[in-house]
Scaffold this motif. Structure first.
Motif, mmCIF file in Angstrom:
data_model
loop_
_atom_site.group_PDB
_atom_site.id
_atom_site.type_symbol
_atom_site.label_atom_id
_atom_site.label_comp_id
_atom_site.label_asym_id
_atom_site.label_seq_id
_atom_site.Cartn_x
_atom_site.Cartn_y
_atom_site.Cartn_z
ATOM 1 N N ARG F 57 0.834 -1.209 0.000
ATOM 2 C CA ARG F 57 0.000 0.000 0.000
ATOM 3 C C ARG F 57 0.868 1.259 0.000
ATOM 4 N NH1 ARG F 57 -5.244 -0.833 0.059
ATOM 5 N NH2 ARG F 57 -6.078 -2.793 0.844
ATOM 6 N N GLU F 58 1.934 1.247 0.781
ATOM 7 C CA GLU F 58 2.802 2.428 0.801
ATOM 8 C C GLU F 58 3.566 2.591 -0.514
ATOM 9 O OE1 GLU F 58 2.940 4.972 2.724
ATOM 10 O OE2 GLU F 58 1.552 4.242 4.234
ATOM 11 N N ASN F 80 8.255 8.391 5.171
ATOM 12 C CA ASN F 80 8.421 7.931 6.552
ATOM 13 C C ASN F 80 7.544 6.721 6.854
ATOM 14 O OD1 ASN F 80 10.311 9.485 8.292
ATOM 15 N ND2 ASN F 80 9.134 11.240 7.506
ATOM 16 N N GLY F 81 6.298 6.780 6.386
ATOM 17 C CA GLY F 81 5.373 5.673 6.624
ATOM 18 C C GLY F 81 5.861 4.380 5.994
ATOM 19 N N ALA F 82 6.359 4.477 4.778
ATOM 20 C CA ALA F 82 6.862 3.281 4.083
ATOM 21 C C ALA F 82 8.010 2.650 4.862
ATOM 22 C CB ALA F 82 7.312 3.652 2.677
ATOM 23 N N LEU F 83 8.911 3.494 5.371
ATOM 24 C CA LEU F 83 10.026 2.966 6.174
ATOM 25 C C LEU F 83 9.500 2.273 7.436
ATOM 26 C CD1 LEU F 83 12.464 6.025 5.856
ATOM 27 C CD2 LEU F 83 12.737 3.790 4.743
ATOM 28 N N ASN F 84 8.458 2.851 8.021
ATOM 29 C CA ASN F 84 7.892 2.278 9.256
ATOM 30 C C ASN F 84 7.206 0.927 9.046
ATOM 31 O OD1 ASN F 84 8.785 4.430 10.761
ATOM 32 N ND2 ASN F 84 6.835 5.551 10.635
ATOM 33 N N VAL F 85 6.745 0.633 7.837
ATOM 34 C CA VAL F 85 6.081 -0.661 7.606
ATOM 35 C C VAL F 85 6.960 -1.623 6.816
ATOM 36 C CG1 VAL F 85 3.772 0.322 7.806
ATOM 37 C CG2 VAL F 85 4.821 0.140 5.526
ATOM 38 N N GLY F 86 8.275 -1.344 6.760
ATOM 39 C CA GLY F 86 9.174 -2.360 6.232
ATOM 40 C C GLY F 86 9.830 -2.092 4.891
ATOM 41 N N CYS F 87 9.593 -0.925 4.271
ATOM 42 C CA CYS F 87 10.313 -0.618 3.031
ATOM 43 C C CYS F 87 11.752 -0.243 3.351
ATOM 44 C CB CYS F 87 9.672 0.577 2.307
ATOM 45 S SG CYS F 87 8.346 0.131 1.184
ATOM 46 N N GLU F 88 12.650 -0.628 2.476
ATOM 47 C CA GLU F 88 14.028 -0.155 2.555
ATOM 48 C C GLU F 88 14.138 1.200 1.860
ATOM 49 O OE1 GLU F 88 16.521 -1.902 3.961
ATOM 50 O OE2 GLU F 88 15.065 -3.467 4.496
ATOM 51 N N ARG F 89 15.119 1.981 2.273
ATOM 52 C CA ARG F 89 15.365 3.251 1.575
ATOM 53 C C ARG F 89 15.548 3.030 0.071
ATOM 54 N NH1 ARG F 89 19.082 7.398 5.238
ATOM 55 N NH2 ARG F 89 17.795 7.255 7.115
ATOM 56 N N GLN F 90 16.312 2.009 -0.271
ATOM 57 C CA GLN F 90 16.587 1.800 -1.696
ATOM 58 C C GLN F 90 15.309 1.478 -2.470
ATOM 59 O OE1 GLN F 90 19.475 2.608 -3.048
ATOM 60 N NE2 GLN F 90 18.580 2.255 -5.069
ATOM 61 N N GLU F 91 14.387 0.765 -1.825
ATOM 62 C CA GLU F 91 13.111 0.468 -2.496
ATOM 63 C C GLU F 91 12.342 1.755 -2.795
ATOM 64 O OE1 GLU F 91 11.670 -3.930 -1.116
ATOM 65 O OE2 GLU F 91 11.726 -2.409 0.470
#
Lengths: 128, 128, 128, 128, 128, 128
Positions: F57-58, F80-91
């Motif tokens: 979703r993010e 920020n939200g994406a990082l909080n639910v498991g995305c890597e910076r590179q993604e």
């Protein structure tokens, strides 16, 4: 059944009863919850709010849809909806012409063509 | 001086006198004719037309500018303009909230922040 | 008849005579003033201005319409218009391809499909 | 033949083999280099990059195309592409519904109608 | 080093040498490949193509960026770029004014303000 | 307190707790119901749905916000939200780069600059 769902159905019935039936029917197999959201959020919450009358709400919606582009089916529904809540045809034409100023002439011309289609469909239904 | 130019100035004076002076001043060295076009076409022609009252025209404009995005200075001017032709603050807030439905929540939230800025500037000027 | 109206008609006659007749005809019952505005403002004022030649103006218009999306009828008219004021087919193709960079590949591909349609219509008319 | 061209063809073959053949065929007479760019840049470079799996890339693409509007042919191709790299139909529906939040309900409803068309075409082909 | 990379650098050097250095520097830690793509695809491929001269390409780009909105840094770079490949200041102003017709007055006014900023920066640098 | 409100708060707490507090605080005097709608509809309904995991979703949201433009505050929140639910910076970087293909390079470059700002703020907070 939730309160906002009932209010949403009532608003849809007032604004564009046919369009909403068509939409719900169209969504029912593939994304019925999107249909429910349409009833509950725009119509059960937003259009339900005091502070702006329904006619002004439809003016705002026609302006936005004309300006955004690529929303012909929704614009058709809301032109019908605007007529149902007290807008005159000429008022709708004026809103769309005005969008030439804010979103350019192509959007305004496309919007007028869409209004023309709606008015012709209504005239046919009324006169034939 | 042309008729539509005079009518345009009169409409601008009624809708947002300060904003229009600022705009004309800003354009006068680089593109004075764009300033003249703003006076003659939107204000001397479109806003001059019968068939839709000024308040409804400002409702349409606020809706379109909120939906399009990236028009903060113009949205600020038209929020002031809407207040000058009889819109209530709450009506403006309602139009912008409604845009969440047609253009998504980010456009609506940005629009509300712009309205907040305008209202705070007005309150400051009023000495509150 | 106003000066800018006459100039506008003359520019339209030069740029896309058929398209403009079709447009005016289309608008005449529902929004004749929008037709008049098209003649007076874009063609009677903007395209009339010195400082940029007509060919460059059509390059700018094709770029903008391709980038904005949802303007197929207008893009068709202006591809014809560009050819009428001296653009080569290949130049039009290049402008549209370039829009992949600024507005993404979908807009560029849709634009190329529109150009293809125009070129095929012209070839048919020419009896090829 | 260049390395990125070969990689691009391989990625296209994996993601949407039929759509890409149709596109290349469509572009080959009018703008063959735009076809080559599609192979080399999006598919030979971007989709080839490590750091994000193909399924996530298709999720991003479906979201963007739904939100932008006026990209129906490309959205159809990428709905097929998403299914080919492991997305479930329900996941695609969810992405499109979510766009109501970020780009408004009209874009989401149009996107769902496009998905419906793709799913029906697939069911027909499958002999249902 | 690849051929298209070298060609891209050469085109960037001709069009806007300072802007491109700033961009590459900005991207080098976070997304150096996006910097490489900018060099290789727009400048190493598209701007390199025969069939449309560089001045016409910059006219197309300024039109598109003005019409799209929310691209101020890129529009600034391309106004500088247009001047570097032979556009007059007045020609740039004309392109942007023309966008009032296709994308609405707010985009044109914002574009003119951006041009004003660029021209003032250049005048300052020139010691005026 | 309604069920969807409670679910919405829980999702917001998981995805971007600070951003949501800031938003609610910002809206509380001018449009508190828009704040409630954000909690109830996107977070209490859409993000709550099974059928697509929060990380996907993010990814969809970052893609859409980058492509639409003029949504910088919301894009920052969702990075920020994406990082909080498991995305890597590179993604996240990859999603944004990919938008060059679908919405053009200016949107992608602006998106990368926004990501850079978020990552630098996070690094500062982490004491680097």
């Amino acid at each position: 059944m939730e309160d906002r769902y009932i209010k949403g159905l009532k608003n849809l019935e007032k604004i564009h009863p046919e369009a909403s039936k068509r939409l719900m029917n169209n969504l029912k197999d593939i994304a019925p919850d999107l249909g429910r959201f349409v009833i509950e959020f725009p119509y059960g919450e937003v259009y339900e709010r005091p502070g702006l009358d329904l006619k002004s709400r439809e003016i705002a919606t026609i302006a936005a849809l004309t300006a955004l582009g690529d929303t012909k089916p929704e614009l058709k529904d809301h032109i019908n909806g605007a007529l149902n809540v007290g807008c005159e045809r000429q008022e709708i034409i004026e809103i769309i012409i005005q969008m030439a100023v804010y979103a350019g002439f192509p959007r305004a011309i496309n919007g007028i063509n869409t209004a023309k289609e709606v008015f012709e469909e209504l005239d046919e239904k009324a006169g034939n």
